[in-house]
Design a protein around this motif. Structure first.
Motif, PDB file in Angstrom:
ATOM      1  N   MET A   1      41.241  60.862  38.382  1.00 37.12           N
ATOM      2  CA  MET A   1      40.424  62.062  38.578  1.00 37.12           C
ATOM      3  C   MET A   1      39.912  62.092  40.008  1.00 37.12           C
ATOM      4  SD  MET A   1      37.030  63.297  36.508  1.00 37.12           S
ATOM      5  CE  MET A   1      36.222  64.829  36.944  1.00 37.12           C
ATOM      6  N   SER A   2      40.163  63.179  40.727  1.00 35.07           N
ATOM      7  CA  SER A   2      39.780  63.274  42.125  1.00 35.07           C
ATOM      8  C   SER A   2      38.298  63.570  42.260  1.00 35.07           C
ATOM      9  CB  SER A   2      40.594  64.370  42.809  1.00 35.07           C
ATOM     10  OG  SER A   2      40.325  65.621  42.222  1.00 35.07           O
ATOM     11  N   ARG A   3      37.727  63.068  43.356  1.00 35.90           N
ATOM     12  CA  ARG A   3      36.331  63.308  43.658  1.00 35.90           C
ATOM     13  C   ARG A   3      36.226  64.073  44.965  1.00 35.90           C
ATOM     14  NH1 ARG A   3      33.985  57.456  43.954  1.00 35.90           N
ATOM     15  NH2 ARG A   3      35.936  57.265  45.140  1.00 35.90           N
ATOM     16  N   LEU A   4      35.153  64.855  45.099  1.00 34.39           N
ATOM     17  CA  LEU A   4      34.947  65.568  46.343  1.00 34.39           C
ATOM     18  C   LEU A   4      34.543  64.582  47.427  1.00 34.39           C
ATOM     19  CD1 LEU A   4      32.984  68.724  45.109  1.00 34.39           C
ATOM     20  CD2 LEU A   4      35.382  68.585  45.795  1.00 34.39           C
ATOM     21  N   PRO A   5      35.058  64.752  48.649  1.00 34.47           N
ATOM     22  CA  PRO A   5      34.701  63.839  49.742  1.00 34.47           C
ATOM     23  C   PRO A   5      33.193  63.894  50.025  1.00 34.47           C
ATOM     24  CG  PRO A   5      36.592  65.205  50.328  1.00 34.47           C
ATOM     25  CD  PRO A   5      36.041  65.765  49.056  1.00 34.47           C
ATOM     26  N   PRO A   6      32.568  62.749  50.306  1.00 39.79           N
ATOM     27  CA  PRO A   6      31.131  62.744  50.616  1.00 39.79           C
ATOM     28  C   PRO A   6      30.780  63.651  51.800  1.00 39.79           C
ATOM     29  CG  PRO A   6      31.925  60.504  50.219  1.00 39.79           C
ATOM     30  CD  PRO A   6      33.125  61.385  50.248  1.00 39.79           C
ATOM     31  N   ALA A   7      31.670  63.709  52.799  1.00 38.55           N
ATOM     32  CA  ALA A   7      31.403  64.560  53.961  1.00 38.55           C
ATOM     33  C   ALA A   7      31.255  66.017  53.546  1.00 38.55           C
ATOM     34  CB  ALA A   7      32.529  64.418  54.987  1.00 38.55           C
ATOM     35  N   LEU A   8      32.082  66.443  52.580  1.00 41.25           N
ATOM     36  CA  LEU A   8      31.999  67.816  52.103  1.00 41.25           C
ATOM     37  C   LEU A   8      30.669  68.082  51.413  1.00 41.25           C
ATOM     38  CD1 LEU A   8      33.198  70.589  51.518  1.00 41.25           C
ATOM     39  CD2 LEU A   8      34.378  69.593  49.550  1.00 41.25           C
ATOM     40  N   LEU A   9      30.224  67.146  50.591  1.00 38.31           N
ATOM     41  CA  LEU A   9      28.972  67.319  49.864  1.00 38.31           C
ATOM     42  C   LEU A   9      27.774  67.344  50.818  1.00 38.31           C
ATOM     43  CD1 LEU A   9      29.648  64.922  46.859  1.00 38.31           C
ATOM     44  CD2 LEU A   9      29.867  67.420  46.914  1.00 38.31           C
ATOM     45  N   ILE A  10      27.760  66.406  51.777  1.00 35.65           N
ATOM     46  CA  ILE A  10      26.654  66.355  52.736  1.00 35.65           C
ATOM     47  C   ILE A  10      26.663  67.596  53.625  1.00 35.65           C
ATOM     48  CG2 ILE A  10      25.679  65.079  54.679  1.00 35.65           C
ATOM     49  CD1 ILE A  10      26.858  62.534  53.433  1.00 35.65           C
ATOM     50  N   GLY A  11      27.837  67.954  54.122  1.00 39.73           N
ATOM     51  CA  GLY A  11      27.943  69.124  54.989  1.00 39.73           C
ATOM     52  C   GLY A  11      27.561  70.408  54.274  1.00 39.73           C
ATOM     53  N   ALA A  12      28.006  70.544  53.028  1.00 37.49           N
ATOM     54  CA  ALA A  12      27.671  71.740  52.255  1.00 37.49           C
ATOM     55  C   ALA A  12      26.170  71.816  51.988  1.00 37.49           C
ATOM     56  CB  ALA A  12      28.442  71.751  50.942  1.00 37.49           C
ATOM     57  N   ALA A  13      25.549  70.646  51.742  1.00 37.42           N
ATOM     58  CA  ALA A  13      24.105  70.624  51.495  1.00 37.42           C
ATOM     59  C   ALA A  13      23.339  71.046  52.744  1.00 37.42           C
ATOM     60  CB  ALA A  13      23.677  69.227  51.047  1.00 37.42           C
ATOM     61  N   LEU A  14      23.699  70.486  53.902  1.00 40.25           N
ATOM     62  CA  LEU A  14      23.024  70.848  55.143  1.00 40.25           C
ATOM     63  C   LEU A  14      23.220  72.329  55.466  1.00 40.25           C
ATOM     64  CD1 LEU A  14      23.694  67.854  57.583  1.00 40.25           C
ATOM     65  CD2 LEU A  14      21.478  68.700  56.814  1.00 40.25           C
ATOM     66  N   SER A  15      24.457  72.782  55.387  1.00 36.59           N
ATOM     67  CA  SER A  15      24.751  74.186  55.690  1.00 36.59           C
ATOM     68  C   SER A  15      24.065  75.109  54.689  1.00 36.59           C
ATOM     69  CB  SER A  15      26.265  74.426  55.666  1.00 36.59           C
ATOM     70  OG  SER A  15      26.923  73.568  56.570  1.00 36.59           O
ATOM     71  N   GLY A  16      24.028  74.688  53.421  1.00 36.85           N
ATOM     72  CA  GLY A  16      23.389  75.504  52.389  1.00 36.85           C
ATOM     73  C   GLY A  16      21.905  75.678  52.623  1.00 36.85           C
ATOM     74  N   VAL A  17      21.255  74.635  53.132  1.00 38.94           N
ATOM     75  CA  VAL A  17      19.819  74.730  53.418  1.00 38.94           C
ATOM     76  C   VAL A  17      19.566  75.795  54.481  1.00 38.94           C
ATOM     77  CG1 VAL A  17      17.871  73.519  54.478  1.00 38.94           C
ATOM     78  CG2 VAL A  17      19.227  72.388  52.719  1.00 38.94           C
ATOM     79  N   PHE A  18      20.343  75.768  55.564  1.00 37.53           N
ATOM     80  CA  PHE A  18      20.141  76.747  56.633  1.00 37.53           C
ATOM     81  C   PHE A  18      20.517  78.150  56.174  1.00 37.53           C
ATOM     82  CE2 PHE A  18      20.202  72.904  59.225  1.00 37.53           C
ATOM     83  CZ  PHE A  18      19.140  73.157  60.083  1.00 37.53           C
ATOM     84  N   LEU A  19      21.563  78.262  55.358  1.00 39.63           N
ATOM     85  CA  LEU A  19      21.929  79.572  54.833  1.00 39.63           C
ATOM     86  C   LEU A  19      20.824  80.120  53.940  1.00 39.63           C
ATOM     87  CD1 LEU A  19      23.974  81.833  54.480  1.00 39.63           C
ATOM     88  CD2 LEU A  19      25.027  80.514  52.628  1.00 39.63           C
ATOM     89  N   ALA A  20      20.240  79.251  53.117  1.00 40.22           N
ATOM     90  CA  ALA A  20      19.144  79.676  52.245  1.00 40.22           C
ATOM     91  C   ALA A  20      17.932  80.114  53.061  1.00 40.22           C
ATOM     92  CB  ALA A  20      18.765  78.536  51.303  1.00 40.22           C
ATOM     93  N   VAL A  21      17.640  79.382  54.127  1.00 44.11           N
ATOM     94  CA  VAL A  21      16.520  79.744  55.006  1.00 44.11           C
ATOM     95  C   VAL A  21      16.779  81.101  55.661  1.00 44.11           C
ATOM     96  CG1 VAL A  21      15.346  79.149  57.164  1.00 44.11           C
ATOM     97  CG2 VAL A  21      15.755  77.387  55.437  1.00 44.11           C
ATOM     98  N   ALA A  22      18.016  81.311  56.124  1.00 47.71           N
ATOM     99  CA  ALA A  22      18.351  82.592  56.759  1.00 47.71           C
ATOM    100  C   ALA A  22      18.224  83.750  55.769  1.00 47.71           C
ATOM    101  CB  ALA A  22      19.768  82.535  57.328  1.00 47.71           C
ATOM    102  N   LEU A  23      18.681  83.546  54.537  1.00 47.10           N
ATOM    103  CA  LEU A  23      18.570  84.600  53.525  1.00 47.10           C
ATOM    104  C   LEU A  23      17.109  84.843  53.154  1.00 47.10           C
ATOM    105  CD1 LEU A  23      21.563  83.640  51.197  1.00 47.10           C
ATOM    106  CD2 LEU A  23      21.445  85.547  52.812  1.00 47.10           C
TER     107      LEU A  23
END
Length: 274
Positions: A1-23
């Motif tokens: 079973m494949s797992r999502l790369p940690p870099a993707l999870l961390i990057g998505a979390a950081l980017s998501g925070v700024f996107l949420a702040v902008a919205l």
């Protein structure tokens, strides 16, 4: 079973925070960004101003929130321009490899590459004046050859595959083959490249605003906040640290997400993690 790369999870979390702040800044900010108050200038963090105030008494948290909105909007639209114009050009060049059309498109790309987004912005500003829309245009124009080259480079090997030859034998034209068969197989590559260009767009917008060619007052911008704070960096360093840290974290998040997407979408790497 494949797992999502940690870099993707961390990057998505950081980017998501700024996107949420902008919205969030579209509907709520702690204080009006035009709320100039000399009496409360350069205040430290408090219950009223969570991150303090700048040299004009404006709330720093509010400025950073709206600055996120500005940076994301400029970079997103600029990437959209690059995708909308660059991808069709790249597909057309690949479908007509070695033809005069291919040569014209690629030499045109080389010409645009000779002018970085800052130079393009200076040329546009000299004619139309500085503004966020002109920054979008400058960054967007520079993105066109990037996506054209990526699309062409990814499409060229596909045109030699059997299913493309079968489509041509069935009577399908180059345009239809490009849309129905080539483009879907390039989406992974284009998504990763769009993420990378998005992060570069954030940096480009900050650079243009820093030199006065981007968003103009009273619209906040992380780059202009840095420019305004540079004379007080030794007496009030947080005025420069906060927008600088926002730029670093946003770009870091997008770069990590781009690397993670590349790993997640690469079938060879997926098999290795399975």
């Amino acid at each position: 079973m494949s797992r999502l790369p940690p870099a993707l999870l961390i990057g998505a979390a950081l980017s998501g925070v700024f996107l949420a702040v902008a919205l969030l800044s579209l509907v709520w900010i702690p204080h009006p960004i035009t709320g100039v108050s000399i009496a409360t200038r350069l205040q430290p963090p408090s219950g009223t101003h969570w991150l303090g105030t700048d040299q004009l008494g404006r709330d720093l948290l509010s400025m950073l929130m709206v600055g996120a909105q500005t940076s994301i909007a400029v970079a997103l639209i600029a990437v959209g321009i690059g995708v909308a114009l660059g991808v069709p050009l790249g597909l057309a060049a690949a479908a007509n490899r070695g033809s005069p059309l291919d040569e014209i498109i690629m030499r045109g790309n080389d010409l645009i590459f000779a002018f970085p987004s800052l130079v393009i912005a200076i040329l546009i500003t000299a004619r139309y004046g500085p503004s966020a829309s002109n920054a979008i245009l400058a960054i967007g124009i520079f993105n066109i050859p990037v996506f054209a080259r990526v699309a062409r480079g990814g499409a060229l090997p596909l045109w030699t595959l059997d299913y493309i030859l079968a489509a041509r034998t069935a009577g399908k034209g180059k345009l239809r083959i490009s849309v129905e068969h080539v483009l879907p197989n390039l989406m992974n590559l284009l998504i990763v490249q769009a993420t990378i260009q998005f992060s570069l767009g954030i940096l480009a917008e900050a650079a243009l605003s820093y030199v006065g060619l981007g968003a103009q007052p009273p619209t906040p911008s992380w780059g202009r906040m840095l420019a305004e704070a540079q004379t007080m960096i030794y007496t009030h360093p947080m005025l420069a640290v906060l927008p600088g840290l926002a730029i670093v974290l946003m770009v870091l998040g997008l770069n990590l997400m781009g690397d993670g997407l590349r790993d997640a979408l690469d079938p060879r790497l997926r098999r290795g993690r399975g």
